[in-house]
Design a protein around this motif. Structure first.
Motif, mmCIF file in Angstrom:
data_model
loop_
_atom_site.group_PDB
_atom_site.id
_atom_site.type_symbol
_atom_site.label_atom_id
_atom_site.label_comp_id
_atom_site.label_asym_id
_atom_site.label_seq_id
_atom_site.Cartn_x
_atom_site.Cartn_y
_atom_site.Cartn_z
ATOM 1 N N ASP A 138 -1.945 -2.388 33.039
ATOM 2 C CA ASP A 138 -2.119 -1.160 33.814
ATOM 3 C C ASP A 138 -3.571 -1.007 34.263
ATOM 4 N N MET A 139 -4.498 -1.334 33.380
ATOM 5 C CA MET A 139 -5.912 -1.241 33.746
ATOM 6 C C MET A 139 -6.265 -2.304 34.781
ATOM 7 N N GLN A 140 -5.654 -3.478 34.682
ATOM 8 C CA GLN A 140 -5.868 -4.537 35.675
ATOM 9 C C GLN A 140 -5.426 -4.044 37.054
ATOM 10 N N ALA A 141 -4.304 -3.338 37.095
ATOM 11 C CA ALA A 141 -3.807 -2.790 38.364
ATOM 12 C C ALA A 141 -4.781 -1.778 38.950
ATOM 13 N N LEU A 142 -5.593 -1.148 38.095
ATOM 14 C CA LEU A 142 -6.610 -0.196 38.551
ATOM 15 C C LEU A 142 -7.938 -0.887 38.866
ATOM 16 N N GLY A 143 -7.976 -2.214 38.692
ATOM 17 C CA GLY A 143 -9.179 -2.972 39.012
ATOM 18 C C GLY A 143 -10.114 -3.209 37.854
ATOM 19 N N PHE A 144 -9.610 -3.082 36.629
ATOM 20 C CA PHE A 144 -10.452 -3.275 35.445
ATOM 21 C C PHE A 144 -9.955 -4.457 34.631
ATOM 22 N N GLN A 145 -10.873 -5.324 34.247
ATOM 23 C CA GLN A 145 -10.557 -6.408 33.323
ATOM 24 C C GLN A 145 -10.810 -5.887 31.917
ATOM 25 N N THR A 146 -9.916 -6.214 30.997
ATOM 26 C CA THR A 146 -10.036 -5.743 29.616
ATOM 27 C C THR A 146 -10.442 -6.877 28.697
ATOM 28 N N LEU A 147 -11.476 -6.623 27.915
ATOM 29 C CA LEU A 147 -11.888 -7.531 26.837
ATOM 30 C C LEU A 147 -11.535 -6.853 25.524
ATOM 31 N N ARG A 148 -10.930 -7.578 24.603
ATOM 32 C CA ARG A 148 -10.553 -7.015 23.301
ATOM 33 C C ARG A 148 -11.264 -7.766 22.185
ATOM 34 N N PHE A 149 -11.743 -6.986 21.226
ATOM 35 C CA PHE A 149 -12.360 -7.554 20.037
ATOM 36 C C PHE A 149 -11.829 -6.801 18.823
ATOM 37 N N TRP A 150 -11.717 -7.519 17.718
ATOM 38 C CA TRP A 150 -11.371 -6.868 16.460
ATOM 39 C C TRP A 150 -12.620 -6.184 15.920
ATOM 40 N N ASP A 151 -12.439 -5.084 15.225
ATOM 41 C CA ASP A 151 -13.573 -4.371 14.632
ATOM 42 C C ASP A 151 -14.426 -5.305 13.773
ATOM 43 N N HIS A 152 -13.759 -6.131 12.967
ATOM 44 C CA HIS A 152 -14.508 -7.013 12.066
ATOM 45 C C HIS A 152 -15.357 -8.027 12.834
ATOM 46 N N VAL B 66 -16.964 -7.396 15.662
ATOM 47 C CA VAL B 66 -18.170 -6.668 16.059
ATOM 48 C C VAL B 66 -19.085 -6.473 14.851
ATOM 49 N N LEU B 67 -18.503 -6.179 13.707
ATOM 50 C CA LEU B 67 -19.298 -5.933 12.504
ATOM 51 C C LEU B 67 -19.963 -7.201 11.964
ATOM 52 N N ALA C 174 -22.129 -13.016 18.846
ATOM 53 C CA ALA C 174 -21.084 -13.749 19.560
ATOM 54 C C ALA C 174 -20.290 -12.807 20.471
ATOM 55 N N VAL C 175 -20.016 -11.588 20.006
ATOM 56 C CA VAL C 175 -19.309 -10.600 20.824
ATOM 57 C C VAL C 175 -20.142 -10.245 22.047
ATOM 58 N N MET C 176 -21.427 -10.010 21.843
ATOM 59 C CA MET C 176 -22.306 -9.642 22.962
ATOM 60 C C MET C 176 -22.419 -10.791 23.965
ATOM 61 N N GLU C 177 -22.410 -12.030 23.486
ATOM 62 C CA GLU C 177 -22.470 -13.190 24.378
ATOM 63 C C GLU C 177 -21.205 -13.277 25.236
ATOM 64 N N LYS C 178 -20.057 -13.036 24.630
ATOM 65 C CA LYS C 178 -18.800 -13.061 25.384
ATOM 66 C C LYS C 178 -18.790 -11.953 26.444
ATOM 67 N N ILE D 238 -21.916 0.314 16.527
ATOM 68 C CA ILE D 238 -22.748 -0.882 16.721
ATOM 69 C C ILE D 238 -22.695 -1.334 18.181
ATOM 70 N N LEU D 239 -21.495 -1.419 18.732
ATOM 71 C CA LEU D 239 -21.372 -1.874 20.118
ATOM 72 C C LEU D 239 -22.034 -0.877 21.068
ATOM 73 N N TRP D 240 -21.865 0.410 20.819
ATOM 74 C CA TRP D 240 -22.470 1.431 21.677
ATOM 75 C C TRP D 240 -23.995 1.320 21.640
ATOM 76 N N TYR D 241 -24.560 1.005 20.483
ATOM 77 C CA TYR D 241 -26.008 0.825 20.385
ATOM 78 C C TYR D 241 -26.487 -0.234 21.387
ATOM 79 N N HIS D 242 -25.717 -1.309 21.534
ATOM 80 C CA HIS D 242 -26.097 -2.411 22.424
ATOM 81 C C HIS D 242 -25.812 -2.116 23.901
ATOM 82 N N LEU D 243 -24.814 -1.300 24.167
ATOM 83 C CA LEU D 243 -24.389 -1.065 25.561
ATOM 84 C C LEU D 243 -25.020 0.167 26.195
ATOM 85 N N ARG D 244 -25.452 1.110 25.427
ATOM 86 C CA ARG D 244 -25.902 2.401 25.967
ATOM 87 C C ARG D 244 -27.225 2.299 26.720
#
Length: 148
Positions: free
Chosen positions: A93-107, A109-110, A115-119, A36-42
Motif C-alpha cells: 500500500d505504501m509502495q502504491a503511494l510512492g514510498f519504499q519500505t525498509l524493515r529492520f528488527w528492533d534487535h 538496530v540495538l 550495519a542498519v545505518m549503512e543499509k 536510537i534510530l531517531w537519534y541518527h535520523l533527526r
C-alpha cells in the motif's frame, strides 16, 4: 445558499485528525530501538534528509518517513512474526503511494546500528538519484499538509 461538504470529506478529516492524535501518542512512547534510530535520523543528521517519526502515510503510521525521497523505515518487534501478511500488505500500500519500505528488527538496530545505518544510506542514496521526482513528491506532501 450554504452548501455542505460531502460526507466523505468530513470523514476523511476525522480520519486525519485521529491519525495525528495516534502519531503524537506513539512519538511519546518510543521503544529503545526507535530512540536510537531517531537519534541518527533527526535534524537532517543523516545525508541532510528530513525524516519524520510516527508519520501518517496513507492509512498507516510509518515509524520513520522521508517524504523527499519516498522512504519509510519500519522497526519490528517480536509481534511482527505473527503479522507477516499484514506487514507485506502495508508495504504494498505504501509502495502504491510512492514510498519504499525498509524493515529492520528492533534487535538489529540495538546490536548492529552501523550495519542498519549503512543499509539505509544505500537505499536513500539510490532513491535520491531521482531528484525531480523527489521534489515533486515533497511539494505534493506539503500541499496535503496545508489543506489539512
Amino acid at each position: 445558499m450554504k452548501t455542505e461538504a460531502p460526507e466523505s470529506s468530513s470523514s476523511l478529516s476525522r480520519l486525519r485528525e485521529r491519525a495525528g492524535v495516534r502519531a503524537r501518542a506513539l512519538r511519546k512512547t518510543q521503544t529503545d530501538a526507535e530512540n536510537i534510530l531517531w537519534y541518527h535520523l533527526r535534524d537532517r543528521r543523516f545525508l541532510d534528509l528530513k525524516f519524520r517519526r510516527q508519520r501518517p502515510v496513507g492509512k498507516y503510521i510509518a515509524d520513520f518517513a522521508c517524504v523527499e525521497i519516498g522512504l519509510v523505515i519500519e522497526l519490528d518487534g517480536g509481534q511482527h512474526v505473527e503479522q507477516l501478511a499484514y506487514d507485506q500488505q502495508r508495504a504494498q500500500d505504501m509502495q502504491a503511494l510512492g514510498f519504499q519500505t525498509l524493515r529492520f528488527w528492533d534487535h538489529e538496530v540495538l546490536k548492529e546500528t552501523d550495519a542498519v545505518m549503512e543499509k539505509i544510506r544505500q537505499v536513500a542514496e539510490a532513491l535520491a538519484l531521482t531528484p525531480a521526482l523527489s521534489r515533486k513528491r515533497e511539494r505534493e506532501q506539503d500541499r496535503r499538509e496545508i489543506s489539512k
